[in-house]
Design a protein around this motif. Sequence first.
Motif, short mmCIF file in Angstrom:
data_model
loop_
_atom_site.label_atom_id
_atom_site.label_comp_id
_atom_site.label_asym_id
_atom_site.label_seq_id
_atom_site.Cartn_x
_atom_site.Cartn_y
_atom_site.Cartn_z
N ILE A 42 30.05 90.04 51.96
CA ILE A 42 29.80 89.63 52.87
C ILE A 42 30.91 88.62 53.07
CG2 ILE A 42 28.00 89.24 54.41
CD1 ILE A 42 26.56 91.21 54.45
N GLU A 43 31.57 89.08 54.78
CA GLU A 43 32.44 87.92 54.38
C GLU A 43 33.06 86.92 53.35
OE1 GLU A 43 33.35 86.99 57.91
OE2 GLU A 43 32.28 88.48 58.92
N GLY A 44 33.21 87.92 53.02
CA GLY A 44 33.07 87.13 50.88
C GLY A 44 32.91 86.45 50.21
N ASP A 45 31.76 86.73 50.69
CA ASP A 45 30.16 85.82 49.47
C ASP A 45 29.50 86.86 48.78
OD1 ASP A 45 30.44 83.39 50.61
OD2 ASP A 45 28.68 83.85 52.46
N ASP A 46 29.68 86.85 47.56
CA ASP A 46 28.90 87.45 46.97
C ASP A 46 27.42 87.41 46.75
OD1 ASP A 46 27.89 89.21 44.51
OD2 ASP A 46 29.95 88.81 43.46
N TYR B 108 40.11 92.38 42.67
CA TYR B 108 39.05 91.87 42.97
C TYR B 108 38.86 91.27 41.60
CZ TYR B 108 34.63 89.75 43.72
OH TYR B 108 33.61 88.88 43.24
N SER B 109 38.97 90.01 41.27
CA SER B 109 38.37 88.97 40.38
C SER B 109 37.36 87.91 41.04
CB SER B 109 39.12 88.17 39.85
OG SER B 109 38.87 87.77 38.74
N LEU C 74 41.79 83.41 37.69
CA LEU C 74 41.62 84.39 36.62
C LEU C 74 42.40 86.13 37.47
CD1 LEU C 74 38.62 84.57 34.58
CD2 LEU C 74 40.71 83.73 34.70
N LYS C 75 42.70 86.25 39.10
CA LYS C 75 43.31 87.16 39.05
C LYS C 75 44.31 88.57 39.01
CE LYS C 75 44.93 88.15 44.67
NZ LYS C 75 44.05 89.60 44.66
N ASP D 141 42.29 91.71 32.75
CA ASP D 141 43.19 93.25 32.65
C ASP D 141 42.09 94.02 33.60
OD1 ASP D 141 44.57 93.23 30.72
OD2 ASP D 141 43.54 94.26 29.21
N ARG D 142 41.22 94.15 33.15
CA ARG D 142 40.09 95.36 33.77
C ARG D 142 40.66 94.98 35.61
NH1 ARG D 142 34.15 95.60 33.59
NH2 ARG D 142 34.08 97.12 36.11
N GLN D 143 40.86 96.22 36.05
CA GLN D 143 40.74 96.38 37.56
C GLN D 143 40.04 96.63 38.75
OE1 GLN D 143 44.16 98.57 39.19
NE2 GLN D 143 45.81 96.73 38.82
N ARG D 144 39.19 95.46 38.87
CA ARG D 144 37.66 95.80 39.82
C ARG D 144 38.20 95.91 41.20
NH1 ARG D 144 34.01 93.43 35.51
NH2 ARG D 144 35.56 92.00 34.49
N VAL D 145 37.23 96.85 41.53
CA VAL D 145 36.90 97.28 43.06
C VAL D 145 35.86 96.11 43.50
CG1 VAL D 145 37.25 98.94 44.85
CG2 VAL D 145 38.31 99.53 42.80
N ALA D 146 35.89 95.25 44.68
CA ALA D 146 34.73 95.69 45.57
C ALA D 146 34.58 95.09 46.96
CB ALA D 146 34.70 93.90 45.54
N ILE D 147 34.17 95.83 47.52
CA ILE D 147 33.98 95.75 49.05
C ILE D 147 33.79 94.79 49.44
CG2 ILE D 147 33.05 97.23 51.46
CD1 ILE D 147 32.95 99.86 49.11
#
Lengths: 264, 273
Positions: free
Chosen positions: A174-178, A205-206, A211-212, A216-222
Amino acid sequence: MKLPYPHFLLLLLLGWAQGLTAQQNQLSGTITSDKAPIPLASLVLKSERGPAIIAYAYTNVDGNYTMSVDTNGVFQLIASAMGYRADTIMITLSGSTVQQDFRLMPGALQIRQITVKADRVIKEKKDTVIIDAQSFAEGNEDVVEDLLRKVPGLKVGGDGSISVDGQEVDRVLIEGDDLFEQGYRTLTQNLPAYPIKSVEILRNYSRNRLLKDIEDRQRVAINLTLQEKYQRVWSGNARLAYGARYSSGNSARSGASARPTSAN
Amino acid sequence: MMIRYKFATLILFIFSSFGVAQSSTGEAKGCVEYQSNEVSGRRILFFNETESLFVQSSTKLGAGERESGAKIEDGGIKMTVNVKDEDGNQYYRNFEEMSLTIRHAKASLPAYTYKDDWLTQDWAIKNKTREIGGMQVKKAVTEFRGNTFEVWFAPEVNLPYGPWKLFGLPGLIVEARDQKTGRMDYQLQSLHIPCPVAWPLETPTAAETKTLREHVDYRDNYSDHIHQHLISRLPPAAAARLSPMRSNAKSPRENNLEKIYAWETKEPTWDNK
């Protein structure tokens, strides 16, 4: 006294034959302009008044068309083609074969611009797709999850898990906050949908910015951004919802849907 | 006499050049842009009086380019498939020749074209009407290759064109969805006559061509093709460990819009393919 049997039978037969064909009208013809046939001209048969389309056809390369119509009556027959002026005639069909030609006059190509939404609803930056959430909202969304269901490209599973183009979403921010880490369902199933301004899909997403490009793994975030008027208010509510993570869904929801006025 | 002759030639010349101009191909008179549930890139339907060309997944139309290849991670191999290239996926219909040519974009494996059959679509026009972009649009439904397609079309734009392989309604298709996969979800974003985007309206090309049946076979066995492709690119030791991949799909065509072709009786499964 002669009985007109043969004639009678013949009449009967004729009547019967006509009855058979009564449902099937065969319309055909050629559409030309200055004797040259027009291919791909459209023929639309509409009810006498009103927009209902009864039948339609397009002309072939030779400008010919055929159309089967299974109802009788009075109809409008409209012939039109790109770059020509449309022509409408009234036509009566009563179980017959009708030849109806049209000669269309050239007309300027109808210039038109239609834009359904002025802004592109979906914008793309390098790794990020930004979707204007409210343009997909239909007003009957209760929580964020309901809204996400309507956003093209996003899939919400029965268990509340979210995936983008088949790849499961790692985090919802939310607004960049995890705030919720992997338990994002707490958020998506409880936060009301109305404060959401846009849904951003972060492709690469990292959790650690440094580490972006190394991971290795490409993560997807919303990432969900909030409409301005709710922004300030939100932080208080988010804590509420977060705290309610371990309690029942109902209380979490009531916490999350606290109206801005009550939080202020 | 001579003057007359010249005059006649001139007239003839004008007429013939007019004729050429009228039937000239290669130029779009208008275009429609759709939004879709595939998140990246634009998808545009270009058209003139007798041709239509639907383009998507083209980097020229803003589709993001993503690297393709294989990475070894967590003891497994993760592969990314790049489904985008410059010319993208194209569906070209020529109504004069009654031909349909499809360009299948590069997806790790090279792009190719194939000619599809010209199959008419029997549309059932529904009585439902709504408004899109100030136009009254109508609903229509058709069955095509084992899938059901639901569209909205605009009778006031009297063109038989539509996105993907859909066509033949008395009006431009402005919205389209499919029932079986839910992957097709095109919605009108804009309609322009004339078209502001430059794109050649012509039969698409690629280095390879396939027949329709070759294409279908290729798609059904796509993961095997990718597997072969990866083996050829990995170091021998790694390649030896790479076991054949099975996609997550329940059947070869789970995610395909086309389920059954004319020469088949039912949709193939992994076992009977």
